[in-house]
Design a protein around this motif. Structure first.
Motif, PDB file in Angstrom:
ATOM      1  N   ALA A 199       0.821  -1.214   0.000  1.00 38.34           N
ATOM      2  CA  ALA A 199       0.000   0.000   0.000  1.00 38.34           C
ATOM      3  C   ALA A 199       0.850   1.257   0.000  1.00 38.34           C
ATOM      4  O   ALA A 199       0.466   2.288  -0.562  1.00 38.34           O
ATOM      5  N   LEU A 224      -1.656   2.910  -2.533  1.00 36.62           N
ATOM      6  CA  LEU A 224      -2.481   4.039  -2.110  1.00 36.62           C
ATOM      7  C   LEU A 224      -1.683   5.325  -1.917  1.00 36.62           C
ATOM      8  O   LEU A 224      -2.270   6.410  -1.873  1.00 36.62           O
ATOM      9  N   VAL A 228      -3.149   5.691   6.054  1.00 36.86           N
ATOM     10  CA  VAL A 228      -3.005   4.679   4.998  1.00 36.86           C
ATOM     11  C   VAL A 228      -3.569   3.344   5.466  1.00 36.86           C
ATOM     12  O   VAL A 228      -4.338   2.679   4.747  1.00 36.86           O
ATOM     13  N   GLU A 237      -7.317   2.629   5.378  1.00 38.47           N
ATOM     14  CA  GLU A 237      -7.896   2.281   4.085  1.00 38.47           C
ATOM     15  C   GLU A 237      -7.853   0.782   3.810  1.00 38.47           C
ATOM     16  O   GLU A 237      -8.645   0.264   3.008  1.00 38.47           O
ATOM     17  N   ARG A 285      -6.296  13.714  -0.372  1.00 37.55           N
ATOM     18  CA  ARG A 285      -6.577  12.521  -1.160  1.00 37.55           C
ATOM     19  C   ARG A 285      -5.708  12.414  -2.412  1.00 37.55           C
ATOM     20  O   ARG A 285      -5.774  11.420  -3.107  1.00 37.55           O
ATOM     21  N   ARG A 304      -4.481   7.923  -1.514  1.00 36.29           N
ATOM     22  CA  ARG A 304      -5.663   7.643  -2.323  1.00 36.29           C
ATOM     23  C   ARG A 304      -6.689   6.812  -1.539  1.00 36.29           C
ATOM     24  O   ARG A 304      -6.329   6.029  -0.649  1.00 36.29           O
ATOM     25  N   ARG A 355      -9.225   3.712  -1.200  1.00 32.64           N
ATOM     26  CA  ARG A 355      -9.121   2.311  -1.610  1.00 32.64           C
ATOM     27  C   ARG A 355      -9.777   2.093  -2.976  1.00 32.64           C
ATOM     28  O   ARG A 355      -9.285   1.305  -3.792  1.00 32.64           O
ATOM     29  N   PRO A 376      -7.215   3.736  -6.309  1.00 31.84           N
ATOM     30  CA  PRO A 376      -5.785   3.589  -6.012  1.00 31.84           C
ATOM     31  C   PRO A 376      -4.910   4.116  -7.140  1.00 31.84           C
ATOM     32  O   PRO A 376      -5.367   4.318  -8.265  1.00 31.84           O
TER      33      PRO A 376
END
Length: 568
Positions: free
Chosen positions: A261, A298, A321, A324, A353, A357, A359, A362
Motif C-alpha cells: 500500500a 495508495l 493509509v 484504508e 486525497r 488515495r 481504496r 488507487p
C-alpha cells in the motif's frame, strides 16, 4: 530486574559493577530501578542518523521521568551512502555486535535508535535474538528541498538527474548545484526508499510507539514522542513485554500488506525475512507475493508516485493509509504498548486525497512485490511492478550480459555495444557471496546511445539489490546468485530472455539441459569475491541467499538474554 544480577549483593563482583558506574549516578540507581540502554546509531559518517544524539536526550528524559536509569550505548552504524563496498555487507555484523552488547551488559530493556537503511533492520534483528524488552525510535525523513522550482526526491532524483547529464540534457555544473538542494535538512531520504520503508514497517510490526513513524526528523514532535518512548520502555520492562511477545506471523503479514500500500522498497523483503528468522517465525519470500501482490498502491510518493515523505505526514501519515486497508490486517497483532495495532486506527483521517488515495481509487490496483520463478531463478527473484514500466512487464528480448560491475562500467557507453531498447541488461556476480554483500547496483544505468534516443527504461536483471529510491523494470534478488552456482552465471549475450510478470515467470528461452551444460565464463568466476581473512571471509562462507533473508547461517534464531558466567 535483570540488572540486579550485576548490582545486587555485597560481594566483590557487585561492588565492582556498582563502583565503576558511580560517576554521577546516586546510590538509589542500584536499588532495583530498570536500567535502559539507548542503542544509538548516531554517527557523522551515517549522515542520516547524525541527529540521533538529540533524539537520545529526549528518550533519556522520558526514562528518568518513569523512574528508570538511561544509559547511552553507541552501536555499529552503517551509512548507506558512505561505506564501501556496500552497507549490506555489514548488516549482519552490526546485528551480531548489537545482540552481544545487549546480552553482555547489565540492562533490562533497550530503546533502538535508527534511521538509515540498514540501521533499523540490524537493530531489530539484534533485539529479536536477545529478546529483551525493546522499542524502536525511527529517526525520520528529511524535509523536501527544491531545485529550479521543483521538489527533489532524495535518491530518486539522483538517478533521474544523472541520466539527464549522460543524455546531454543537463549540464554537469547544474547537476552539482542540485546537491545542497536535495539534502535540505537532517533525516533520512524523503522518498519511499528503504529508510522510510523500514521506519514505517517497524511501526506496522508493532515495535514503535504508535504514531511516531514517518515524523520528519526536524519536527519537534519527534522529540516529544521520543520522550514518550522513554516512558514506555520502563513500563515494557515492568510488564516483561519482549519482541517475542509482540511479534507474530500476523505482524509480518501486516507489514507485507503495508509494504504494498505504501509502495515500499524491495529491500524490505530481505530485511523482514531476516528479522523473522531471528524469531523463528515462519515467513517466506512467497508470502510477499501471496499476501501483498493484490494490495492496491495508495500512497502517491516517489519513486512510484509524485509526492514525498513530509507530504505523507501532512496528509495523515501511516495510520491514515492503514485505515484504508484495515480489513486486510490481522486485528490481533500487538504493539509494544500491549494493545493491537488496529486499536490505533480508529480516529485516523486522510487530509489530502492526492497523497493518500482512497481504496476505491488507487494509484495502482495491485502493487505488491511479485516473485518470479523459472530457469533463471529456480529459488525466485523479485520485481516491484509499481516502479516498473507497464509495457515492459511482459517482454522478450536478447540478453546483453555484464560479468561484473566493473565490466558494466567499462562497456555500457561503448558506442559499439550491440544493444537496443528491446535488449535485456543482465548483471551478475552481485549477490551476497559474489560481490560480497549484495549491493544496490541492479538498477543499471542505461546505455548512453539509448538515452540519446529518448529511452528511459529497459528490462534489467541482477542477483543484487537496488536502492528503494530507484525505479524501473528491474528484476532483483535472483536466487541462487551466480556465485552460488545459480544459472544466471550461464547466460550468454544474445540468449533470449522472457519476462512475464503476470505469469510470475523469468526464463532464458533455451532447453534447460543446454543451459545447465554450460560452464560460467572465466571473467564471471574471476570477478567473484574471494576474501582471505576477516569479516568478509566469514560472511562469504556463511551467508544465505536473498530468498531467505541473506542472514548468516549461524545467526538464525535467538540465544535469549541470559549470561551464565561472571566477569571476575
Amino acid at each position: 530486574m535483570r540488572s540486579a544480577e550485576w548490582y545486587g549483593g555485597n560481594d566483590r563482583n557487585s561492588y565492582i559493577h556498582r563502583a565503576w558506574m558511580r560517576r554521577g549516578l546516586p546510590a538509589d540507581a542500584f536499588d532495583g530501578r530498570p536500567h535502559i540502554a539507548i542503542a544509538n546509531t548516531a554517527s557523522n559518517l551515517t549522515p542520516c542518523n547524525a541527529h540521533l544524539n538529540e533524539v537520545a536526550e529526549s528518550v533519556k528524559s522520558g526514562i528518568y521521568q518513569a523512574g528508570g536509569i538511561a544509559l547511552n550505548l553507541p552501536v555499529v552504524s552503517l551509512g548507506e551512502t558512505q561505506v564501501r563496498p556496500t552497507a549490506m555487507l555489514w548488516r549482519n555484523m552490526a546485528a551480531m555486535a548489537i545482540e552481544e552488547m545487549l546480552r553482555a551488559n547489565p540492562i533490562d530493556g533497550v530503546v533502538l535508535l535508527g534511521g538509515c537503511d540498514k540501521t533499523i533492520p540490524s537493530l531489530l534483528m539484534a533485539a529479536s535474538s536477545v529478546d529483551l524488552p525493546a522499542v524502536v525510535v525511527p529517526g525520520g525523513p528529511m524535509l523536501t528541498g527544491t531545485f529550479r522550482g521543483v521538489p527533489l526526491g532524495c535518491g530518486t532524483d539522483v538517478w533521474k538527474l544523472s541520466e539527464e547529464v549522460r543524455a546531454g540534457t543537463l549540464s554537469a555544473a547544474e547537476f552539482t548545484r542540485s546537491e545542497s538542494s536535495m539534502i535540505r535538512s537532517r533525516g533520512h531520504c524523503n522518498t519511499m526508499g528503504t529508510a522510510s520503508t523500514m521506519g514505517l514497517l517497524a511501526e506496522v510490526l508493532g515495535m514503535t510507539l504508535p504514531g511516531i513513524a514517518g515524523t520528519p526528523a526536524p519536527d519537534s514532535r519527534l522529540l516529544e514522542m521520543s520522550h514518550e518512548t522513554g516512558v514506555l520502555i520502563v513500563e515494557m520492562v515492568q510488564k516483561e513485554r519482549r519482541p517475542s511477545t509482540v511479534l507474530s506471523r500476523g505482524s509480518f503479514l501486516n507489514a507485507i500488506v503495508a509494504l504494498a500500500a505504501l509502495g515500499g522498497s524491495t529491500n524490505a523483503v530481505v530485511h523482514l525475512l531476516a528479522i523473522a528468522g531471528r524469531l523463528g517465525i515462519e515467513l517466506t519470500q512467497d508470502d510477499f507475493d501471496a499476501v501483498g501482490s493484490e494490495v492496491p498502491l495508495l500512497v502517491d510518493l516517489l519513486p512510484a508516485g509524485r509526492f514525498l515523505m513530509d507530504d505523507l505526514y501532512r496528509a495523515g501519515g501511516l495510520h491514515a493509509v492503514l485505515t484504508e486497508i484495515r480489513d486486510l490486517l490481522d486485528p490481533a497483532a500487538l504493539t509494544v504498548t500491549g494493545r493491537p495495532l488496529a486499536d490505533y486506527l480508529q480516529s485516523a483521517l486522510v487530509y489530502d486525497r492526492e497523497v493518500i488515495r482512497a481504496r476505491e481509487e488507487p494509484l495502482l490496483p495491485a502493487a505488491g512485490i511479485a516473485v518470479l520463478y523459472g530457469n533463471l531463478a529456480p529459488d525466485g527473484a523479485v520485481i516491484k511492478p509499481a516502479a516498473a514500466s507497464p509495457e515492459l512487464l511482459r517482454h522478450r528480448g536478447p540478453a546483453v550480459v555484464f560479468d561484473s560491475v566493473e565490466d558494466l562500467h567499462a562497456r555500457l557507453d561503448d558506442p559499439d555495444l550491440e544493444v537496443t531498447a528491446d535488449s535485456v541488461l543482465v548483471l551478475r556476480g552481485c549477490g551476497p557471496k559474489g560481490y560480497p554483500g549484495m549491493p544496490e547496483v541492479a538498477n543499471m544505468p542505461l546505455p548512453a546511445k539509448l538515452l540519446e534516443l529518448g529511452v528511459r527504461d529497459m528490462v534489467r536483471i541482477c542477483d543484487g539489490r537496488m536502492s528503494g529510491t530507484a525505479y524501473g523494470t528491474v528484476v532483483l534478488h535472483v536466487a541462487p546468485e551466480a556465485a552460488a552456482g545459480g544459472p544466471l552465471a550461464l547466460v550468454r549475450t544474445g540468449d533470449i530472455i522472457v519476462l512475464d510478470v503476470p505469469a510470475r515467470r523469468l526464463y532464458v528461452d533455451i532447453p534447460d539441459a543446454e543451459l545447465l551444460a554450460r560452464a560460467p565464463s572465466a571473467a564471471t568466476v574471476e570477478a567473484f569475491a574471494a576474501p582471505k581473512r576477516g569479516w568478509e571471509k566469514l560472511y562469504v562462507n556463511t551467508v544465505g541467499q536473498a530468498n531467505t533473508g541473506a542472514d548468516l547461517d549461524f545467526l538464525l534464531g535467538s540465544s535469549g538474554d541470559r549470561v551464565s558466567r561472571e566477569s571476575h
